[in-house]
Design a protein around this motif. Sequence first.
Motif: not given
Length: 308
Positions: A149-150, A230-232, A262-264, A268-270
């Motif tokens: 993702v970008d 989830r982002d952990d 994907f956008a979220a 967040r920098g993922r």
Amino acid sequence: MPYVVRPADLADAPAITELLNAVDLIEIGRPETDLHTVEAELKHPEIDLSQDSWLAFHEGRLVAYGLVWEESGGERVDADHYVLPDHQEAGQQLFAAMEARALAKARENGAARAVVHLHLNVAPTLDTSLIQARGWSVVRRYHVLHRPVDPAEDRAPQVPPGVRLRACADEADRRRAHALNQATFAEHFDFQPRTYEQWLHDIGAERIDWSLVWIVSTEDQGDVGFLLARDDREAMGWVRGIGVLREARALGLGGLLLRHAFAAFAARGRDTVGLGVDTGNTTGAPGLYARHGMTVHYAVDTWETVLG
């Protein structure tokens, strides 16, 4: 080789994480197991670590780990098993203990037999010929998918007229997300109904960022779908679950939820987002993910044995 086998406890979580990451490195090329994931597994309310877990040590080093648990209230029992390649004997010792405990758990539920499922990488560190000889066989395959993702390319999609997308802002929304999860997954292979409280534990709710859990609704049908992200995870952003009710599946809402996630994550920098999918899924999910650029990271087989 002589092995020392004992139950696990929460203090063993770092050593178990190290073992699982050593297995990850062999099976998928990089470590992807987080300590908090192992800790949550060991804290599972339906597991008695003194009876349902096993650690095998060789010369002080942890070389194999096993766990069984039961969520069905009947004959279905789940298992985890990890072993380093040079310690298959330890792995087999754990299998014998796990099978005996699985049958005991099923019989405690009044079942005459235990149907045990175990997930293994398609090229595992375990010598699968050894469990085939024990009566295990593959009954299903899953893919772990991923996608780069970008933030420049993955922007929040425009929500169509008559459709609403909202984050889980309160307890009522969380309960609605649970209800949608149960309804949309009820047709899936190996689905086990879970109460709201059980589901909260399953998803590790104490670590969930609820702004990454969305519900989609339409003017005509109300709430019809959800996505739980989830982002952990250190390795990548993760979509824990996504589902749309059968009557709303032709409206493009699954794709809307996915693009929104994907956008979220990109914002967040993922740089990568992943999820798991049953290759035998009949809802069209594998095709949806492929159309949105997701590719296979690795594959996992469900192995089954029937004991009794």
